[in-house]
Design a protein around this motif. Structure first.
Motif, mmCIF file in Angstrom:
data_model
loop_
_atom_site.group_PDB
_atom_site.id
_atom_site.type_symbol
_atom_site.label_atom_id
_atom_site.label_comp_id
_atom_site.label_asym_id
_atom_site.label_seq_id
_atom_site.Cartn_x
_atom_site.Cartn_y
_atom_site.Cartn_z
ATOM 1 N N ARG A 162 -37.489 6.472 7.298
ATOM 2 C CA ARG A 162 -36.783 7.271 8.479
ATOM 3 C C ARG A 162 -36.553 8.636 8.074
ATOM 4 O O ARG A 162 -36.629 9.474 8.721
ATOM 5 N N VAL A 163 -36.069 8.766 7.066
ATOM 6 C CA VAL A 163 -35.388 10.145 6.392
ATOM 7 C C VAL A 163 -36.855 11.012 6.350
ATOM 8 O O VAL A 163 -36.803 12.132 6.882
ATOM 9 N N GLU A 186 -39.361 10.879 8.149
ATOM 10 C CA GLU A 186 -39.819 11.354 9.334
ATOM 11 C C GLU A 186 -38.989 12.476 9.985
ATOM 12 O O GLU A 186 -39.511 13.382 10.482
ATOM 13 N N ILE A 187 -37.815 12.281 9.631
ATOM 14 C CA ILE A 187 -36.647 13.574 9.946
ATOM 15 C C ILE A 187 -36.976 14.801 9.203
ATOM 16 O O ILE A 187 -37.288 15.874 9.858
ATOM 17 N N LYS A 236 -40.377 16.233 10.699
ATOM 18 C CA LYS A 236 -40.170 16.860 12.018
ATOM 19 C C LYS A 236 -39.407 17.896 12.090
ATOM 20 O O LYS A 236 -39.856 18.897 13.000
ATOM 21 N N ASN A 237 -38.527 18.254 11.186
ATOM 22 C CA ASN A 237 -37.817 19.421 11.409
ATOM 23 C C ASN A 237 -38.296 20.321 9.983
ATOM 24 O O ASN A 237 -37.734 21.243 9.592
ATOM 25 N N TYR A 242 -30.781 20.003 3.595
ATOM 26 C CA TYR A 242 -30.360 18.796 4.202
ATOM 27 C C TYR A 242 -29.504 17.833 2.818
ATOM 28 O O TYR A 242 -29.905 18.094 1.648
ATOM 29 N N ILE A 275 -27.877 13.810 6.939
ATOM 30 C CA ILE A 275 -28.588 12.537 7.252
ATOM 31 C C ILE A 275 -27.959 11.287 6.725
ATOM 32 O O ILE A 275 -27.589 11.437 5.372
#
Length: 297
Positions: free
Chosen positions: A286-287, A289-290, A293-294, A104, A120
């Motif tokens: 927010r980052v 969480e991403i 999730k991945n 990322y 992101i």
């Protein structure tokens, strides 16, 4: 879960890495540890040797994530990612290498890059601030910067702006602080103004580490000189309404254009009152969480 942060020693870069680490720590059900390693302790030769050993001595624990902020850290993170292939490599800037070489890239929107599988996009750089919901009504913080590669400080213009803030908020408690870039003679001029008695002045040299972040938690509104872009986003993340004090510009670029877009919210958003930007930012969370999730993708 273990995070390795490859550091170039710059405080602003470290703030981004710590902000993401703390956000992940808040959200994770498991223990999250953080290991900071300076690039001087990661010579390229030792990293190349580590490719054959599948480990490197200075890393105390196999990482799940490897963070990088700063141009000089990126190659080392790529190599560490080859050594510890189970780890996700995260670069917090527009990278010098192809984006897909990292798991990322976390890039502020003012860099004008499109979001993708490996990118992101964030509003401003990440920071370790959270809104603690402790804001006091009619408490205003003024945070001054100084000249930069984009801005030329103008004493009188800044004095005029401070005067307007004070006179428009006569019942408020107004706290003012400087930065390392604020001209040393500016406070002398400020203290000579009639309205100075209505301001509590805290020069940066007299404030302990973390002082300004604590003040952001207490302030209802924060006014920031436009050269201090990171502080604008820190104040927004703290949950403050934010005003921008204009400073003479030497040049226009993507950073000044981003500030202009924020200022344009005054005309577009009913939540922006009295020239104050009212955005609710929580980008590190927010980052995180991403990433969670991945994580297994």
């Amino acid at each position: 879960m273990h995070i390795v942060y490859v550091s170039d020693g710059k405080a602003g870069h470290r703030s981004q890495a710590v902000g993401l680490y703390q956000a992940m720590q808040r959200q994770s059900a498991e223990n999250v540890t953080f290991e900071e390693i300076n690039i001087t302790d990661l010579p390229i030769f030792s990293l190349l040797m580590g490719l054959f050993k599948h480990s490197i001595g200075i890393v105390t624990k196999k990482p799940d994530f490897i963070f990088a902020v700063g141009s000089h850290t990126q190659l080392r993170v790529l190599l560490l990612g080859k050594i510890y292939q189970q780890a996700k490599t995260i670069v917090m800037m527009k990278p010098n290498f192809p984006f897909h070489w990292f798991d990322y890239a976390i890039i502020p929107e003012h860099d004008d890059v499109e979001a993708s599988e490996h990118v992101i996009i964030t509003k401003g750089a990440l920071n370790p601030i959270v809104n603690e919901q402790r804001h006091e009504s009619s408490r205003i913080l003024i945070a001054l910067g100084g000249s930069s590669k984009r801005h030329q400080w103008n004493d009188q213009k800044v004095l005029d702006s401070i005067q307007a803030i004070v006179e428009n908020n006569l019942s408020a408690a107004v706290i003012l602080t400087t930065s390392r870039r604020t001209p040393s003679e500016f406070l002398v001029q400020l203290e000579q103004q009639k309205y100075a008695s209505q301001i509590q002045i805290f020069p940066v040299e007299e404030t302990p580490q973390g002082w300004i972040f604590e003040e952001m938690q207490k302030a209802e509104a924060v006014w920031v000189t436009e050269d201090s872009v990171s502080m604008i986003f820190e104040a927004l993340t703290a949950g403050c309404k934010v005003g921008v004090i204009k400073v003479d510009r030497i040049k226009s670029d993507r950073i000044t254009q981003m500030v202009d877009r924020l200022l344009s919210l005054h005309q577009e958003d009913e939540a922006c009152q009295n020239n104050l930007i009212n955005l609710h930012l929580n980008e590190a969370t927010r980052v995180a969480e991403i990433l969670f999730k991945n994580r297994d993708v």
